[in-house]
Design a protein around this motif. Structure first.
Motif, PDB file in Angstrom:
ATOM      1  N   ILE A  29       0.837  -1.203   0.000  1.00  0.00           N
ATOM      2  CA  ILE A  29       0.000   0.000   0.000  1.00  0.00           C
ATOM      3  C   ILE A  29       0.872   1.254   0.000  1.00  0.00           C
ATOM      4  CG2 ILE A  29      -1.652   1.327   1.387  1.00  0.00           C
ATOM      5  CD1 ILE A  29      -2.876  -1.429   2.163  1.00  0.00           C
ATOM      6  N   ILE A  30       1.997   1.215   0.718  1.00  0.00           N
ATOM      7  CA  ILE A  30       2.917   2.355   0.730  1.00  0.00           C
ATOM      8  C   ILE A  30       3.519   2.570  -0.659  1.00  0.00           C
ATOM      9  CG2 ILE A  30       5.166   3.144   1.601  1.00  0.00           C
ATOM     10  CD1 ILE A  30       4.324   1.911   4.331  1.00  0.00           C
ATOM     11  N   TRP A  36       1.722   6.784  -6.538  1.00  0.00           N
ATOM     12  CA  TRP A  36       0.554   7.507  -7.029  1.00  0.00           C
ATOM     13  C   TRP A  36       0.673   9.012  -6.780  1.00  0.00           C
ATOM     14  CZ3 TRP A  36      -2.707   4.938 -10.019  1.00  0.00           C
ATOM     15  CH2 TRP A  36      -3.891   5.563 -10.403  1.00  0.00           C
ATOM     16  N   PHE A  37       1.243   9.396  -5.625  1.00  0.00           N
ATOM     17  CA  PHE A  37       1.272  10.807  -5.251  1.00  0.00           C
ATOM     18  C   PHE A  37       2.632  11.471  -5.427  1.00  0.00           C
ATOM     19  CE2 PHE A  37      -2.390   9.110  -2.901  1.00  0.00           C
ATOM     20  CZ  PHE A  37      -3.364   9.932  -3.429  1.00  0.00           C
ATOM     21  N   THR A  38       3.667  10.718  -5.747  1.00  0.00           N
ATOM     22  CA  THR A  38       4.971  11.302  -6.011  1.00  0.00           C
ATOM     23  C   THR A  38       5.020  11.716  -7.474  1.00  0.00           C
ATOM     24  OG1 THR A  38       5.977   9.849  -4.371  1.00  0.00           O
ATOM     25  CG2 THR A  38       7.457  10.854  -5.982  1.00  0.00           C
ATOM     26  N   PRO A  39       5.506  12.925  -7.746  1.00  0.00           N
ATOM     27  CA  PRO A  39       5.572  13.335  -9.156  1.00  0.00           C
ATOM     28  C   PRO A  39       6.589  12.494  -9.928  1.00  0.00           C
ATOM     29  CG  PRO A  39       6.514  15.029  -7.715  1.00  0.00           C
ATOM     30  CD  PRO A  39       5.960  13.953  -6.838  1.00  0.00           C
ATOM     31  N   ILE A  59       2.663  -2.385 -10.728  1.00  0.00           N
ATOM     32  CA  ILE A  59       3.691  -2.768  -9.749  1.00  0.00           C
ATOM     33  C   ILE A  59       3.032  -3.152  -8.428  1.00  0.00           C
ATOM     34  CG2 ILE A  59       5.609  -1.889  -8.347  1.00  0.00           C
ATOM     35  CD1 ILE A  59       6.477  -0.295 -10.851  1.00  0.00           C
ATOM     36  N   PHE A  60       2.033  -2.387  -8.005  1.00  0.00           N
ATOM     37  CA  PHE A  60       1.302  -2.722  -6.777  1.00  0.00           C
ATOM     38  C   PHE A  60       0.655  -4.104  -6.881  1.00  0.00           C
ATOM     39  CE2 PHE A  60      -2.980  -2.787  -4.863  1.00  0.00           C
ATOM     40  CZ  PHE A  60      -2.610  -2.830  -3.522  1.00  0.00           C
ATOM     41  N   TRP A  62       1.549  -6.519  -8.786  1.00  0.00           N
ATOM     42  CA  TRP A  62       2.642  -7.491  -8.838  1.00  0.00           C
ATOM     43  C   TRP A  62       3.139  -7.799  -7.426  1.00  0.00           C
ATOM     44  CZ3 TRP A  62       7.515  -6.422 -12.322  1.00  0.00           C
ATOM     45  CH2 TRP A  62       8.297  -7.559 -12.378  1.00  0.00           C
ATOM     46  N   ILE A  63       3.318  -6.760  -6.623  1.00  0.00           N
ATOM     47  CA  ILE A  63       3.778  -6.950  -5.239  1.00  0.00           C
ATOM     48  C   ILE A  63       2.759  -7.772  -4.448  1.00  0.00           C
ATOM     49  CG2 ILE A  63       4.180  -5.740  -3.050  1.00  0.00           C
ATOM     50  CD1 ILE A  63       5.444  -3.469  -4.733  1.00  0.00           C
ATOM     51  N   GLU A  64       1.500  -7.492  -4.647  1.00  0.00           N
ATOM     52  CA  GLU A  64       0.450  -8.159  -3.878  1.00  0.00           C
ATOM     53  C   GLU A  64      -0.010  -9.476  -4.503  1.00  0.00           C
ATOM     54  OE1 GLU A  64      -0.350  -7.246  -0.880  1.00  0.00           O
ATOM     55  OE2 GLU A  64       0.794  -5.388  -0.948  1.00  0.00           O
ATOM     56  N   SER A  65       0.538  -9.856  -5.644  1.00  0.00           N
ATOM     57  CA  SER A  65       0.088 -11.077  -6.318  1.00  0.00           C
ATOM     58  C   SER A  65       0.234 -12.350  -5.483  1.00  0.00           C
ATOM     59  CB  SER A  65       0.774 -11.245  -7.676  1.00  0.00           C
ATOM     60  OG  SER A  65       2.156 -11.447  -7.538  1.00  0.00           O
ATOM     61  N   PRO A  66       1.269 -12.506  -4.654  1.00  0.00           N
ATOM     62  CA  PRO A  66       1.282 -13.714  -3.816  1.00  0.00           C
ATOM     63  C   PRO A  66       0.054 -13.817  -2.905  1.00  0.00           C
ATOM     64  CG  PRO A  66       3.457 -12.754  -3.855  1.00  0.00           C
ATOM     65  CD  PRO A  66       2.544 -11.778  -4.538  1.00  0.00           C
TER      66      PRO A  66
END
Length: 135
Positions: A29-30, A36-39, A59-60, A62-66
């Motif tokens: 989530i971080i 999402w909010f970093t330019p 990417i999010f 992908w990270i959470e896919s497990p």
């Protein structure tokens, strides 16, 4: 607590596994929030910004896919490499998922405009040249 017993890290209700899983899910989530909010690193048009945000979301995922593919969900019971729950099948399935996400990410990144790609490559080259050759 019964509602989350199907989720990876919470199935056995072991405290250290639950803590580790919570940190893992929070890290995803971080990453999503930061991306999402970093330019973007370089100035981008509206189109390239949308592509950038989609890449961050991929990417999010992908990270959470497990968590999606290894948790006890109805989806897992439908997928060939995950339904029987054996370690080797799960590892093979996760490798396939990884390849799919690499391809998806590369395909989305390829949708950027040529101007963005040139500026990004120039930025990365300049960044690389700032480091000394010998460490």
């Amino acid at each position: 607590m019964e509602r989350i017993k199907w989720l990876l890290g919470f199935r056995t209700l072991t405290p250290w596994k639950m803590l580790l899983a919570s940190v893992y899910y929070l890290a995803g989530i971080i990453v999503l929030t930061a991306g999402w909010f970093t330019p973007a690193l370089i100035p981008v048009s509206g189109y390239d910004l949308v592509i950038y945000k989609i890449s961050v979301f991929v990417i999010f995922l992908w990270i959470e896919s497990p968590a999606v593919f290894l948790s006890d969900t109805p989806l897992r019971q439908q997928l060939p490499f995950f339904r029987n729950g054996s370690l080797m099948h799960s590892i093979t399935g996760m490798m396939i998922v990884c390849v799919v996400f690499v391809y998806l990410f590369a395909s989305i990144e390829n949708l950027h405009t040529e101007t963005y790609k040139e500026q990004f490559n120039r930025y990365m080259s300049e960044l690389y040249q700032e480091y000394p050759e010998e460490l």
